[in-house]
Design a protein around this motif. Structure first.
Motif, mmCIF file in Angstrom:
data_model
loop_
_atom_site.group_PDB
_atom_site.id
_atom_site.type_symbol
_atom_site.label_atom_id
_atom_site.label_comp_id
_atom_site.label_asym_id
_atom_site.label_seq_id
_atom_site.Cartn_x
_atom_site.Cartn_y
_atom_site.Cartn_z
ATOM 1 N N ARG A 57 0.845 -1.116 0.086
ATOM 2 C CA ARG A 57 0.143 -0.002 0.009
ATOM 3 C C ARG A 57 0.890 1.326 0.177
ATOM 4 N NH1 ARG A 57 -5.380 0.519 1.128
ATOM 5 N NH2 ARG A 57 -5.325 -1.321 2.362
ATOM 6 N N ILE A 58 0.517 2.226 -0.880
ATOM 7 C CA ILE A 58 1.213 3.582 -0.785
ATOM 8 C C ILE A 58 0.350 4.412 -0.134
ATOM 9 C CG2 ILE A 58 1.779 5.360 -2.881
ATOM 10 C CD1 ILE A 58 1.927 3.362 -4.711
ATOM 11 N N SER A 59 1.082 5.355 0.494
ATOM 12 C CA SER A 59 0.570 6.262 1.507
ATOM 13 C C SER A 59 -0.609 7.576 0.760
ATOM 14 C CB SER A 59 1.488 6.813 2.496
ATOM 15 O OG SER A 59 2.429 7.625 1.611
ATOM 16 N N TYR A 60 -0.910 7.423 -0.320
ATOM 17 C CA TYR A 60 -1.832 8.211 -0.845
ATOM 18 C C TYR A 60 -3.171 7.913 -0.211
ATOM 19 C CZ TYR A 60 -5.005 10.374 -4.136
ATOM 20 O OH TYR A 60 -5.805 11.326 -4.655
ATOM 21 N N PRO A 61 -3.687 9.016 0.047
ATOM 22 C CA PRO A 61 -3.729 10.439 -0.256
ATOM 23 C C PRO A 61 -2.901 10.996 0.743
ATOM 24 C CG PRO A 61 -5.927 10.131 0.527
ATOM 25 C CD PRO A 61 -5.438 8.700 0.599
ATOM 26 N N ASN A 62 -2.136 12.217 0.419
ATOM 27 C CA ASN A 62 -1.566 13.079 1.628
ATOM 28 C C ASN A 62 -2.346 14.036 1.965
ATOM 29 O OD1 ASN A 62 -0.723 14.788 -0.226
ATOM 30 N ND2 ASN A 62 1.168 13.955 -0.540
ATOM 31 N N GLU A 63 -1.811 14.983 2.504
ATOM 32 C CA GLU A 63 -2.763 16.309 2.971
ATOM 33 C C GLU A 63 -2.830 17.073 1.783
ATOM 34 O OE1 GLU A 63 -4.150 17.021 6.027
ATOM 35 O OE2 GLU A 63 -3.887 14.926 6.694
ATOM 36 N N THR A 64 -1.901 17.264 1.129
ATOM 37 C CA THR A 64 -2.287 18.029 -0.294
ATOM 38 C C THR A 64 -3.115 17.445 -1.087
ATOM 39 O OG1 THR A 64 0.141 18.881 0.106
ATOM 40 C CG2 THR A 64 -0.915 19.277 -1.777
ATOM 41 N N ASP A 65 -3.003 16.084 -1.258
ATOM 42 C CA ASP A 65 -4.120 15.407 -2.015
ATOM 43 C C ASP A 65 -5.509 15.320 -1.688
ATOM 44 O OD1 ASP A 65 -1.822 14.143 -3.589
ATOM 45 O OD2 ASP A 65 -1.792 12.735 -2.490
ATOM 46 N N ARG A 66 -5.606 15.429 -0.208
ATOM 47 C CA ARG A 66 -6.919 15.445 0.409
ATOM 48 C C ARG A 66 -7.496 17.079 0.140
ATOM 49 N NH1 ARG A 66 -4.116 12.955 3.644
ATOM 50 N NH2 ARG A 66 -4.920 11.037 5.069
ATOM 51 N N ALA A 67 -6.712 17.933 0.538
ATOM 52 C CA ALA A 67 -7.018 19.690 0.387
ATOM 53 C C ALA A 67 -7.720 19.784 -1.008
ATOM 54 C CB ALA A 67 -6.023 20.308 0.649
ATOM 55 N N ALA A 68 -6.678 19.274 -2.070
ATOM 56 C CA ALA A 68 -7.102 19.424 -3.435
ATOM 57 C C ALA A 68 -8.487 18.686 -3.782
ATOM 58 C CB ALA A 68 -6.099 19.027 -4.318
ATOM 59 N N ALA A 69 -8.740 17.648 -3.626
ATOM 60 C CA ALA A 69 -10.238 17.011 -3.756
ATOM 61 C C ALA A 69 -11.136 17.735 -3.176
ATOM 62 C CB ALA A 69 -9.822 15.543 -3.367
ATOM 63 N N GLU A 70 -10.978 17.904 -1.711
ATOM 64 C CA GLU A 70 -12.082 18.540 -1.062
ATOM 65 C C GLU A 70 -12.246 20.046 -1.658
ATOM 66 O OE1 GLU A 70 -12.359 20.822 3.175
ATOM 67 O OE2 GLU A 70 -11.618 18.902 3.331
ATOM 68 N N ALA A 71 -11.136 20.844 -1.992
ATOM 69 C CA ALA A 71 -11.578 21.962 -2.958
ATOM 70 C C ALA A 71 -12.297 21.861 -4.110
ATOM 71 C CB ALA A 71 -10.440 22.685 -3.139
ATOM 72 N N ALA A 72 -12.325 20.534 -4.950
ATOM 73 C CA ALA A 72 -12.827 20.197 -5.984
ATOM 74 C C ALA A 72 -14.391 19.649 -5.686
ATOM 75 C CB ALA A 72 -12.097 19.341 -6.641
ATOM 76 N N GLY A 73 -14.467 19.465 -4.253
ATOM 77 C CA GLY A 73 -15.985 18.909 -3.952
ATOM 78 C C GLY A 73 -15.903 17.518 -4.166
ATOM 79 N N GLN A 74 -14.736 16.598 -4.179
ATOM 80 C CA GLN A 74 -14.824 15.133 -4.382
ATOM 81 C C GLN A 74 -13.884 14.461 -3.391
ATOM 82 O OE1 GLN A 74 -15.826 13.639 -7.304
ATOM 83 N NE2 GLN A 74 -16.663 15.469 -8.145
ATOM 84 N N PRO A 75 -14.348 13.380 -2.961
ATOM 85 C CA PRO A 75 -13.396 12.495 -2.070
ATOM 86 C C PRO A 75 -11.948 12.072 -2.737
ATOM 87 C CG PRO A 75 -15.045 10.968 -3.011
ATOM 88 C CD PRO A 75 -15.315 12.438 -3.606
ATOM 89 N N PRO A 76 -10.894 12.176 -2.254
ATOM 90 C CA PRO A 76 -9.470 11.839 -2.773
ATOM 91 C C PRO A 76 -9.427 10.423 -3.308
ATOM 92 C CG PRO A 76 -9.465 11.979 -0.453
ATOM 93 C CD PRO A 76 -10.738 12.117 -0.542
ATOM 94 N N GLY A 77 -10.030 9.430 -2.796
ATOM 95 C CA GLY A 77 -9.813 8.247 -3.078
ATOM 96 C C GLY A 77 -8.863 7.389 -2.368
ATOM 97 N N GLY A 78 -8.357 6.296 -2.613
ATOM 98 C CA GLY A 78 -7.274 5.752 -1.518
ATOM 99 C C GLY A 78 -7.043 4.352 -2.214
#
Length: 161
Positions: free
Chosen positions: A88-109
């Motif tokens: 397992r890769i540690s995606y999403p990180n904080e930046t990934d979460r913030a970008a997805a949240e700003a787009a109104g989407q879940p970041p996935g994982g």
């Protein structure tokens, strides 16, 4: 290193110097279609990869079938999976979460390096060209065995465009 172990490593194409030094990072070069195991600046092994079905660009959100780009860590081993072994890769990180949240989407994982699908999954999976995962990095089962044996948990992974 014992002579018997050395013979086995050489038979599988792993030089003794590489086996003595743990892999200190993994580099994925999406545009080259390669996963590289590194010791310092040396590539000690490299393998062809399959990526997400939409391989160009960084993963934006759940369901976009993109493989993330950036720096992460390999933090979990999955011996039992829908695929032959997985890291397992540690995606999403904080930046990934913030970008997805700003787009109104879940970041996935659930992004991993893994082998080929198990027989049950393979029968259901529609291989869509050379890149068929939902965003993971897939390699052949023999290559996954090597990665599994040579990469420790906590190893950094850098995924490049």
């Amino acid at each position: 290193m014992k002579a018997g172990l050395l013979a086995v490593l050489l038979a599988f194409g792993i030089a003794a110097a590489h086996a003595a030094s743990p892999v200190d990072r993994v580099v994925v070069r999406k545009s080259d279609g390669l996963l590289q195991l590194m010791v310092g600046t040396r590539v000690v092994r490299q393998f062809p990869i399959y990526l997400g079905g939409n391989p160009i660009g960084h993963k934006q959100h759940q369901g976009d079938r993109r493989t993330p780009e950036g720096r992460y860590v390999l933090h979990e081993r999955k011996r039992q999976s829908r695929f032959y072994r997985a890291l397992r890769i540690s995606y999403p990180n904080e930046t990934d979460r913030a970008a997805a949240e700003a787009a109104g989407q879940p970041p996935g994982g659930d992004i991993m390096i893994h082998g080929m699908p198990t027989l049950e999954k393979r029968n259901l999976l529609m291989f869509d060209g050379p890149n068929w995962t939902d965003g993971c990095i897939a390699i052949s089962n023999p290559h996954m065995r090597e990665v599994w044996d040579l990469v420790e948990l906590g190893t950094p992974i850098e995924i490049l465009p």
